[in-house]
Scaffold this motif. Structure first.
Motif, PDB file in Angstrom:
ATOM      1  N   ILE A 108       0.813  -1.219   0.000  1.00 29.47           N
ATOM      2  CA  ILE A 108       0.000   0.000   0.000  1.00 29.47           C
ATOM      3  C   ILE A 108       0.846   1.268   0.000  1.00 29.47           C
ATOM      4  O   ILE A 108       0.480   2.276  -0.578  1.00 29.47           O
ATOM      5  N   LYS A 109       2.025   1.236   0.620  1.00 28.34           N
ATOM      6  CA  LYS A 109       2.813   2.461   0.752  1.00 28.34           C
ATOM      7  C   LYS A 109       3.189   3.091  -0.590  1.00 28.34           C
ATOM      8  O   LYS A 109       3.474   4.275  -0.668  1.00 28.34           O
ATOM      9  N   VAL A 110       3.181   2.310  -1.660  1.00 32.32           N
ATOM     10  CA  VAL A 110       3.634   2.818  -2.956  1.00 32.32           C
ATOM     11  C   VAL A 110       2.647   3.833  -3.537  1.00 32.32           C
ATOM     12  O   VAL A 110       3.033   4.789  -4.204  1.00 32.32           O
ATOM     13  N   PHE A 255      12.107 -11.850   2.028  1.00 31.54           N
ATOM     14  CA  PHE A 255      13.205 -10.879   1.968  1.00 31.54           C
ATOM     15  C   PHE A 255      12.811  -9.772   1.019  1.00 31.54           C
ATOM     16  O   PHE A 255      11.890  -9.917   0.201  1.00 31.54           O
ATOM     17  N   HIS A 256      13.454  -8.638   1.144  1.00 28.93           N
ATOM     18  CA  HIS A 256      13.212  -7.500   0.249  1.00 28.93           C
ATOM     19  C   HIS A 256      14.535  -6.750   0.198  1.00 28.93           C
ATOM     20  O   HIS A 256      14.970  -6.201   1.198  1.00 28.93           O
ATOM     21  N   ILE A 257      15.190  -6.803  -0.952  1.00 27.70           N
ATOM     22  CA  ILE A 257      16.552  -6.234  -0.962  1.00 27.70           C
ATOM     23  C   ILE A 257      16.600  -4.805  -1.493  1.00 27.70           C
ATOM     24  O   ILE A 257      17.656  -4.227  -1.655  1.00 27.70           O
ATOM     25  N   GLY A 258      15.452  -4.201  -1.710  1.00 27.64           N
ATOM     26  CA  GLY A 258      15.449  -2.800  -2.138  1.00 27.64           C
ATOM     27  C   GLY A 258      14.508  -2.593  -3.298  1.00 27.64           C
ATOM     28  O   GLY A 258      14.122  -3.545  -3.965  1.00 27.64           O
ATOM     29  N   SER A 259      14.140  -1.339  -3.524  1.00 25.32           N
ATOM     30  CA  SER A 259      13.245  -1.018  -4.620  1.00 25.32           C
ATOM     31  C   SER A 259      14.059  -0.665  -5.864  1.00 25.32           C
ATOM     32  O   SER A 259      15.234  -0.312  -5.747  1.00 25.32           O
ATOM     33  N   GLN A 260      13.429  -0.761  -7.034  1.00 24.82           N
ATOM     34  CA  GLN A 260      14.079  -0.357  -8.288  1.00 24.82           C
ATOM     35  C   GLN A 260      15.482  -0.964  -8.409  1.00 24.82           C
ATOM     36  O   GLN A 260      16.488  -0.251  -8.422  1.00 24.82           O
ATOM     37  N   GLY A 295       9.694  -6.655  -2.922  1.00 28.76           N
ATOM     38  CA  GLY A 295       9.540  -5.790  -4.106  1.00 28.76           C
ATOM     39  C   GLY A 295      10.848  -5.743  -4.864  1.00 28.76           C
ATOM     40  O   GLY A 295      11.641  -6.671  -4.802  1.00 28.76           O
ATOM     41  N   GLY A 296      11.070  -4.654  -5.578  1.00 33.92           N
ATOM     42  CA  GLY A 296      12.339  -4.481  -6.276  1.00 33.92           C
ATOM     43  C   GLY A 296      12.231  -4.530  -7.784  1.00 33.92           C
ATOM     44  O   GLY A 296      13.112  -4.043  -8.490  1.00 33.92           O
ATOM     45  N   LEU A 297      11.121  -5.120  -8.278  1.00 33.93           N
ATOM     46  CA  LEU A 297      10.922  -5.162  -9.734  1.00 33.93           C
ATOM     47  C   LEU A 297      10.891  -3.712 -10.230  1.00 33.93           C
ATOM     48  O   LEU A 297      10.044  -2.930  -9.824  1.00 33.93           O
ATOM     49  N   SER A 343       5.006 -12.124  -4.238  1.00 30.94           N
ATOM     50  CA  SER A 343       5.854 -10.972  -4.518  1.00 30.94           C
ATOM     51  C   SER A 343       5.101  -9.715  -4.131  1.00 30.94           C
ATOM     52  O   SER A 343       3.875  -9.715  -4.039  1.00 30.94           O
ATOM     53  N   GLU A 344       5.855  -8.655  -3.850  1.00 32.74           N
ATOM     54  CA  GLU A 344       5.271  -7.406  -3.339  1.00 32.74           C
ATOM     55  C   GLU A 344       5.649  -6.258  -4.260  1.00 32.74           C
ATOM     56  O   GLU A 344       6.322  -5.324  -3.859  1.00 32.74           O
ATOM     57  N   SER A 345       5.256  -6.372  -5.530  1.00 33.60           N
ATOM     58  CA  SER A 345       5.664  -5.349  -6.492  1.00 33.60           C
ATOM     59  C   SER A 345       4.715  -4.165  -6.485  1.00 33.60           C
ATOM     60  O   SER A 345       3.566  -4.285  -6.884  1.00 33.60           O
ATOM     61  N   GLY A 346       5.205  -3.031  -6.038  1.00 35.01           N
ATOM     62  CA  GLY A 346       4.381  -1.826  -6.004  1.00 35.01           C
ATOM     63  C   GLY A 346       4.723  -0.884  -7.137  1.00 35.01           C
ATOM     64  O   GLY A 346       3.856  -0.443  -7.896  1.00 35.01           O
ATOM     65  N   ARG A 347       5.995  -0.617  -7.279  1.00 29.01           N
ATOM     66  CA  ARG A 347       6.440   0.340  -8.292  1.00 29.01           C
ATOM     67  C   ARG A 347       6.006  -0.090  -9.695  1.00 29.01           C
ATOM     68  O   ARG A 347       5.411   0.679 -10.441  1.00 29.01           O
ATOM     69  N   ALA A 348       6.290  -1.363 -10.005  1.00 28.74           N
ATOM     70  CA  ALA A 348       5.992  -1.842 -11.350  1.00 28.74           C
ATOM     71  C   ALA A 348       4.487  -1.866 -11.609  1.00 28.74           C
ATOM     72  O   ALA A 348       4.043  -1.674 -12.734  1.00 28.74           O
ATOM     73  N   ALA A 547       3.958   5.646  -8.918  1.00 31.03           N
ATOM     74  CA  ALA A 547       4.566   4.976  -7.771  1.00 31.03           C
ATOM     75  C   ALA A 547       5.327   6.000  -6.932  1.00 31.03           C
ATOM     76  O   ALA A 547       6.201   6.690  -7.444  1.00 31.03           O
ATOM     77  N   TYR A 548       4.985   6.091  -5.688  1.00 29.96           N
ATOM     78  CA  TYR A 548       5.641   6.944  -4.706  1.00 29.96           C
ATOM     79  C   TYR A 548       5.449   8.441  -4.966  1.00 29.96           C
ATOM     80  O   TYR A 548       5.095   9.183  -4.046  1.00 29.96           O
ATOM     81  N   GLN A 549       5.629   8.940  -6.187  1.00 29.60           N
ATOM     82  CA  GLN A 549       5.669  10.386  -6.426  1.00 29.60           C
ATOM     83  C   GLN A 549       4.419  11.118  -5.964  1.00 29.60           C
ATOM     84  O   GLN A 549       4.479  12.046  -5.175  1.00 29.60           O
TER      85      GLN A 549
HETATM   86  C1  LIG Z   1       8.628  -0.736  -0.323  1.00 33.33           C
HETATM   87  C2  LIG Z   1       8.470  -2.182  -0.209  1.00 33.33           C
HETATM   88  C3  LIG Z   1       7.971  -2.923  -1.288  1.00 33.33           C
HETATM   89  C4  LIG Z   1       7.651  -2.324  -2.612  1.00 33.33           C
HETATM   90  O1  LIG Z   1       8.782  -2.328  -3.423  1.00 33.33           O
HETATM   91  P1  LIG Z   1       8.717  -1.934  -4.962  1.00 33.33           P
HETATM   92  O2  LIG Z   1      10.132  -1.950  -5.370  1.00 33.33           O
HETATM   93  O3  LIG Z   1       8.060  -0.612  -5.056  1.00 33.33           O
HETATM   94  O4  LIG Z   1       7.920  -2.961  -5.674  1.00 33.33           O
HETATM   95  C5  LIG Z   1       7.785  -4.281  -1.091  1.00 33.33           C
HETATM   96  N1  LIG Z   1       8.089  -4.876   0.076  1.00 33.33           N
HETATM   97  C6  LIG Z   1       8.585  -4.185   1.130  1.00 33.33           C
HETATM   98  C7  LIG Z   1       8.900  -4.889   2.380  1.00 33.33           C
HETATM   99  C8  LIG Z   1       8.808  -2.824   1.020  1.00 33.33           C
HETATM  100  O5  LIG Z   1       9.319  -2.161   2.041  1.00 33.33           O
END
Ligand SMILES: *Cc1c(COP(=O)(O)O)cnc(C)c1O
Length: 642
Positions: A108-110, A255-260, A295-297, A343-348, A547-549
C-alpha cells in the motif's frame, strides 16, 4: 547514431518525436502519438484497443472547470499492469512445471490512495491478489479492503503490540493475515499476544540477505539493512518457536533487498540465497509454504534498458522466470516441496498509470535581446566595440568574435562596478552580447569545423520554461534523489521542437528546477521543446508518477495537493473515455490549516484591518467589502497559479 535533432524541420514526423522522447522505450506500449501530433494513451497496449487522446482529456478537464496542474490517473493502465503481472506469473509457473501457486500482494505504501487500492483489489480479484502493509494505518486499510478470503495480507514493518493485535484481529476475522517478523524481539511479543487473544498466528520471517542490491535503494539489503534477521537470528527464532511449540505457525520466508533494482544479477543472487535458506529451514522439520521475494521489480524510467539507476536491464518476464526457475531448481535439488510464491511489487504495478499535466506559462531567456541599442552621442567605447564586432560577425571570424564578446562583457561588468558604465550602457552591452551568441548559433551549422568551445553553446543559452507546478509536491524523487522521469510536451509532436530548455517550477526555491532529463548520459541537461506561441497554451506531461511520487510530495511554499481526475475507458466506444472521479486538490485554506493557521482568524484580521482603513477614509466602504470578499475567496482557491 545520428542526432535526431539534425532532422530538418520540414521532414520532422511523429516518429522522430517518439524517438527523441523515447516514448516507446519507457512507455511499454501504453503511449503513442497520433496524426494530430498529440500524445495518446493505449490502455491495452494496442491501437486495436481503446485509444485516448490526451488533448481530449485536457478539454474535458477544462469543460469541467478543473484547474491545472492536474494529476491524471488512467485506471485501465493500472488494471492492465496488475493483470499482466499475475498472468505472467501463472504462465511461467505453468510452463516451468512449478508446483506452487502465485499469491501476489500490493504494498500500500507505494500509492495509498483508496481509489488506487480498490482498483488493484478489483483487477487482482480473479488471481487472489492481496495487500501488504508496513504500518498500523496501512493495515487498517488492508483489513477493510482486502475482502477476498483467498488472498493474503502480509504485515511488514516494525511492530508494537497494537500493530500485532490489529494483525491478529485480521486472523480472528478469518483473513489470511501473515505477520512477518522483522526484528527478533517481535516474536515473543507476538506469541504472548496470540496466546492472550486465543488465536494461532501465521508467521513469516524476514531475512537479511548478504546479497546487496545496487541502485538508489541498496541500503535495504546487506548486513547494515534496517530490517530482517541475520542467519543466527533466524535460527534463534526457530528455537523460540519450537520451545513454545509453535513451529507449525511459521509459514512464510521473506526478503526485500530494495526497490528499483537495476541489475537482474542482484535478483538472481537474492533468489538463490533466499532459496538456500528456505530449503535449509524446511529440513529443520518446519513446514513453510510461502516464499516471499518482496519488491524491487524496477521500472525503465529512462528507457535505456541499462543498469543505470533509473532503468532496468530486464523485463518483467525475465524477472519472473528467474524467480520461478531458480527456486524450482534449488528445491528440486534439495528435495523440498515447491513453495507458493509471493511478490510485493508496487512500483511496477503503479508507476505507469498516472501522470501530471502542467501548463508552461512563461519562459526566461538568458539571451534576452529586446532592448533598444540605438547609437547615442557620446557612447562608451565598450558599447561601441560590442556594436562593431556584432556588425562584423561572419562565418570567417566566429571563434574570434566569440572570445572578444566574452571579454568585452566581462570588462563591461567591471566598468559598471567602478561606476564608469551606466545601467543603460550595461544593458546595451548585454543585449549585443546575446545577439552575437544567437548569431553564432545560427552560423555554427554552416561551419565545416566547430570549435570545441562552441559545442555546447545552445545548451548554455537554454531557456527556462516556467511550469505551473511544484517539484516538491509532484515529483519529489526527482529533486530528492535525482531520479529521472520522462517529461515531454503532450502536443505538437508532429512539429520539430527547436528550443532547448530546462524547467523551473513556481516555488521560491532555487532547487525547484529540473535540469536532468532522460536521454544519453552526456547529453541530458536540456529538454527539447517547441517555441511558445501567443494565445496558445503549452503543456508538459510528467510521466510514470504513479509509484511513490504523487503520494509523497510536500507542501513547500504551501502549494497543496493537485486536482486529480480518474479516467476510465468507455466500453462501447474505443476512442471515448469518461472522468469518473474528480478529487479536488488542496485549497489555500487547507494548506494553511495543515500548518496550524486558522483561516477564520486570518479572515477576521484582514477584515478588521480593512475596516480601520475605511474608518480613516482611505478606502470606500464598498471597496472595503470587495477587498474582504476577495481575500476570503482566495482562501478557498487552488494554491497554484490560475
Ligand atoms: C517498499 C516495499 C515494497 C515495494 O517495493 P517496490 O520496489 O516498489 O515494488 C515491497 N516490500 C517491502 C517490504 C517494502 O518495504
Amino acid at each position: 547514431m545520428d542526432n535526431i535533432l539534425d532532422t530538418p524541420k520540414e521532414k520532422w514526423t511523429t516518429q522522430d518525436s517518439d524517438e527523441l522522447y523515447s516514448i516507446n522505450r519507457w512507455g511499454q506500449g501504453y503511449f503513442a502519438i497520433n496524426d494530430k501530433g498529440n500524445l495518446t494513451i493505449l490502455p491495452e497496449k494496442s491501437k486495436e484497443g481503446p485509444v485516448i487522446d490526451i488533448q481530449e482529456v485536457l478539454d474535458e478537464i477544462k469543460r469541467k472547470k478543473i484547474a491545472l496542474p492536474c494529476v491524471v490517473r488512467f485506471h485501465d493502465i493500472l488494471r492492465s499492469q496488475v493483470v499482466t503481472l499475475n498472468r505472467l506469473f501463472r504462465q511461467i509457473i505453468e510452463s516451468a512445471g512449478y508446483r506452487g501457486r502465485y499469491f501476489g500482494v500490493y504494498p500500500i505504501k507505494v500509492n495509498q490512495l483508496r481509489e488506487v487500492v480498490e482498483e488493484i483489489i478489483d483487477a487482482g480479484g480473479p488471481y487472489d491478489y492481496g495487500l501488504e502493509s508496513g504500518s498500523k494505518p496501512e493495515l487498517m486499510a488492508a483489513l477493510a479492503y482486502n475482502t477476498n478470503p483467498n488472498s493474503l495480507t502480509i504485515v511488514n514493518g516494525y511492530k508494537d503490540a497494537t500493530y500485532l493485535r490489529l494483525a491478529l484481529l485480521g486472523n480472528k476475522m478469518g483473513k489470511k493475515v501473515i505477520i512477518v517478523i522483522e526484528k527478533l524481539s517481535e516474536l515473543p511479543t507476538l506469541l504472548s499476544l496470540a496466546n492472550e487473544m486465543q488465536i494461532e498466528p501465521v508467521i513469516g520471517i524476514r531475512a537479511k540477505l548478504s546479497t546487496k542490491a545496487t541502485g538508489k535503494w541498496s541500503d535495504s539489503s546487506g548486513e547494515n539493512a534496517k530490517f530482517g534477521l541475520t542467519a543466527p537470528e533466524i535460527l534463534n527464532a526457530v528455537k523460540i518457536l519450537k520451545d513454545a511449540k509453535k513451529e507449525h505457525c511459521l509459514k512464510l520466508f521473506h526478503f526485500h533487498i530494495g526497490s528499483q533494482i537495476p541489475d537482474i544479477r542482484c535478483i538472481k543472487d537474492a533468489i538463490n540465497e533466499g532459496a538456500r535458506i528456505y530449503t535449509q529451514l524446511n529440513k529443520l522439520n518446519l513446514k513453510l509454504e510461502y516464499f516471499d521475494v518482496g519488491g524491487g521489480l524496477g521500472v525503465d524510467y529512462d528507457g535505456t534498458k541499462s543498469t543505470s539507476d533509473s532503468s532496468v536491464n530486464y523485463t518483467t518476464s525475465d524477472y519472473i522466470e528467474d524467480i520461478v526457475y531458480i527456486l524450482k531448481q534449488i528445491c528440486d535439488l534439495e528435495e523440498v516441496d515447491h513453495p507458493h510464491i509471493v511478490s510485493e511489487s508496487g512500483r511496477a504495478a503503479t508507476a505507469h498509470h498516472s501522470c501530471i499535466i502542467a501548463p508552461v506559462f512563461d519562459q526566461i531567456n538568458p539571451g534576452y535581446t529586446n532592448y533598444p541599442t540605438d547609437k547615442s552621442v557620446s557612447e562608451h567605447i565598450l558599447v561601441m566595440n560590442m556594436r562593431d564586432i556584432l556588425g562584423e560577425l561572419s562565418s570567417e571570424n566566429v571563434q574570434e568574435t566569440y572570445n572578444d564578446a566574452i571579454q568585452l562583457k566581462d570588462e563591461a561588468a567591471n566598468a559598471f562596478k567602478l561606476g564608469v558604465l551606466s545601467l543603460d550602457e550595461k544593458a546595451k552591452v548585454e543585449t549585443f552580447y546575446w545577439q552575437i551568441m544567437n548569431k553564432i548559433v545560427q552560423l555554427k551549422s554552416s561551419l565545416e569545423f566547430i570549435p570545441e568551445e562552441l559545442g555546447d553553446l545552445e545548451k548554455e543559452m537554454a531557456s527556462q520554461y516556467l511550469c505551473n507546478f511544484s517539484v516538491f509536491q509532484s515529483v519529489p524523487d526527482l529533486w530528492a534523489i535525482n531520479q529521472l522521469l520522462p517529461i515531454l510536451p503532450i502536443q505538437r509532436l508532429n512539429e520539430k521542437p527547436e528550443v532547448l530548455c530546462t524547467i523551473a517550477d513556481i516555488t521560491c526555491d532555487s532547487d525547484g528546477k529540473i535540469k536532468r532529463f532522460i536521454g544519453p548520459e552526456d547529453d541530458n541537461c536540456t529538454l527539447s521543446v517547441h517555441q511558445l506561441k501567443d494565445n496558445e497554451e503549452y503543456y508538459l506531461g510528467f510521466f510514470l508518477t504513479g509509484a511513490y511520487q504523487d503520494v509523497m510530495g510536500d507542501m513547500h511554499n504551501l502549494f497543496g495537493a493537485l486536482n486529480e481526475v480518474h479516467i476510465f475507458c468507455d466500453d462501447e466506444d474505443p476512442t471515448d473515455f469518461y472522468i469518473e472521479d474528480h478529487i479536488p486538490g488542496g485549497t489555500a485554506s487547507e494548506a494553511l490549516t495543515y500548518m496550524q493557521y486558522n483561516p477564520q482568524y486570518l479572515n477576521l484580521t484582514i477584515k478588521r484591518n480593512i475596516e480601520k482603513q475605511v474608518q480613516r477614509g482611505k478606502i470606500s466602504p464598498k471597496e472595503g467589502v470587495n477587498l474582504a470578499t476577495f481575500f476570503s475567496e482566495c482562501l478557498n482557491d487552488y494554491t497554484y497559479l490560475k
